[in-house]
Design a protein around this motif. Structure first.
Motif, PDB file in Angstrom:
ATOM      1  N   LEU A  95      42.776 -20.337 -19.287  1.00 28.62           N
ATOM      2  CA  LEU A  95      43.015 -19.597 -18.040  1.00 28.62           C
ATOM      3  C   LEU A  95      42.374 -18.211 -18.099  1.00 28.62           C
ATOM      4  O   LEU A  95      41.759 -17.767 -17.127  1.00 28.62           O
ATOM      5  CB  LEU A  95      44.525 -19.458 -17.774  1.00 28.62           C
ATOM      6  N   ALA A  96      42.510 -17.539 -19.230  1.00 27.07           N
ATOM      7  CA  ALA A  96      41.935 -16.197 -19.378  1.00 27.07           C
ATOM      8  C   ALA A  96      40.411 -16.263 -19.279  1.00 27.07           C
ATOM      9  O   ALA A  96      39.780 -15.452 -18.587  1.00 27.07           O
ATOM     10  CB  ALA A  96      42.370 -15.588 -20.706  1.00 27.07           C
ATOM     11  N   GLU A  97      39.812 -17.245 -19.935  1.00 28.19           N
ATOM     12  CA  GLU A  97      38.352 -17.364 -19.920  1.00 28.19           C
ATOM     13  C   GLU A  97      37.834 -17.702 -18.519  1.00 28.19           C
ATOM     14  O   GLU A  97      36.819 -17.159 -18.075  1.00 28.19           O
ATOM     15  CB  GLU A  97      37.913 -18.456 -20.908  1.00 28.19           C
ATOM     16  N   ILE A  98      38.529 -18.580 -17.832  1.00 23.39           N
ATOM     17  CA  ILE A  98      38.085 -19.007 -16.495  1.00 23.39           C
ATOM     18  C   ILE A  98      38.260 -17.867 -15.498  1.00 23.39           C
ATOM     19  O   ILE A  98      37.390 -17.591 -14.673  1.00 23.39           O
ATOM     20  CB  ILE A  98      38.863 -20.273 -16.068  1.00 23.39           C
ATOM     21  N   SER A  99      39.387 -17.175 -15.590  1.00 24.86           N
ATOM     22  CA  SER A  99      39.652 -16.044 -14.703  1.00 24.86           C
ATOM     23  C   SER A  99      38.606 -14.946 -14.893  1.00 24.86           C
ATOM     24  O   SER A  99      38.141 -14.330 -13.925  1.00 24.86           O
ATOM     25  CB  SER A  99      41.053 -15.513 -14.986  1.00 24.86           C
ATOM     26  N   ALA A 100      38.200 -14.723 -16.143  1.00 23.00           N
ATOM     27  CA  ALA A 100      37.197 -13.690 -16.446  1.00 23.00           C
ATOM     28  C   ALA A 100      35.852 -14.024 -15.808  1.00 23.00           C
ATOM     29  O   ALA A 100      35.019 -13.143 -15.611  1.00 23.00           O
ATOM     30  CB  ALA A 100      37.045 -13.542 -17.957  1.00 23.00           C
ATOM     31  N   LYS A 101      35.639 -15.297 -15.474  1.00 24.10           N
ATOM     32  CA  LYS A 101      34.389 -15.694 -14.816  1.00 24.10           C
ATOM     33  C   LYS A 101      34.493 -15.601 -13.302  1.00 24.10           C
ATOM     34  O   LYS A 101      33.575 -16.003 -12.583  1.00 24.10           O
ATOM     35  CB  LYS A 101      34.004 -17.102 -15.253  1.00 24.10           C
ATOM     36  N   GLY A 102      35.622 -15.086 -12.798  1.00 20.97           N
ATOM     37  CA  GLY A 102      35.750 -14.818 -11.372  1.00 20.97           C
ATOM     38  C   GLY A 102      36.328 -15.963 -10.556  1.00 20.97           C
ATOM     39  O   GLY A 102      36.355 -15.901  -9.331  1.00 20.97           O
TER      40      GLY A 102
END
Ligand code: V0V
Ligand code: CO
Length: 140
Positions: A95-102
């Protein structure tokens, strides 16, 4: 990041009728039936296959009320594919990685899913119109 397709979620008006259809046409077997009040669904998991990274399922979904995610989907679009659920090893990290991609998260934190899994949804408007679910499970 994505280990496998965990399940394909299919919206329907009548869960029992659709279970019978999938059993008789494809020879699938129901391995779990649950009511998930938080998600507003009555659902069944039908086992499709086992793989190195875990099993895959068809998830049949009937809304508990019209004013739920699946109820609104059925009213707007009718029966059909509602979401794709992908298996991940660490849902919080994913979730953190995907959110960081916008990409917008529907769920900032994991929720309770079928068969004891942790689940979280990503917004369909940021994924080409596909409601996408992450699934972290200990089941194999
Ligand atoms: C809605 N939209 C979709 C969609 N649902 N697009 C693709 N696939 C879907 N399934 C589109 C809809 O056509 C609208 O676009 C826009 O999103 C806003 O939709 P809405 O009808 O106004 O509804 P909202 O905004 O109130 O809610 C949409 C979201 C909601 C995606 C945020 O459905 C949600 O929170 N879903 C996640 C929870 C869920 O689906 N639970 C049930 C499965 P236009 O028409 O304006 O362009 S539970 C489950 O899978 C479990 C328990 C498990 O696996 O273990
Ligand atoms: Co699902």
């Amino acid at each position: 990041m994505l280990l496998r397709i965990d399940h394909v979620g299919i919206a329907c008006h009548n869960l029992n009728e659709k279970i019978e259809f999938y059993e008789s046409v494809f020879g699938l077997t129901v391995v779990s039936r649950e009511v998930n009040e938080e998600q507003g669904v009555r659902e069944a998991m039908l086992h499709v296959a086992d793989g190195d990274q875990g099993a895959s399922y068809v998830q049949l979904l009937e809304p508990l009320h019209p004013d739920t995610a699946v109820g609104k989907f059925l009213a707007k679009r009718g029966e059909g594919v509602h979401h794709i659920g992908y298996g991940v090893a660490d849902i919080t990290k994913a979730l953190a990685e995907i959110s960081a991609k916008g990409v917008r998260l529907v769920d900032e934190r994991p929720r309770h899913g079928s068969m004891g899994a942790s689940i979280a949804f990503l917004h369909p408007k940021d994924i080409g119109g596909v409601l996408t679910e992450l699934v972290e499970t200990s089941r194999r």
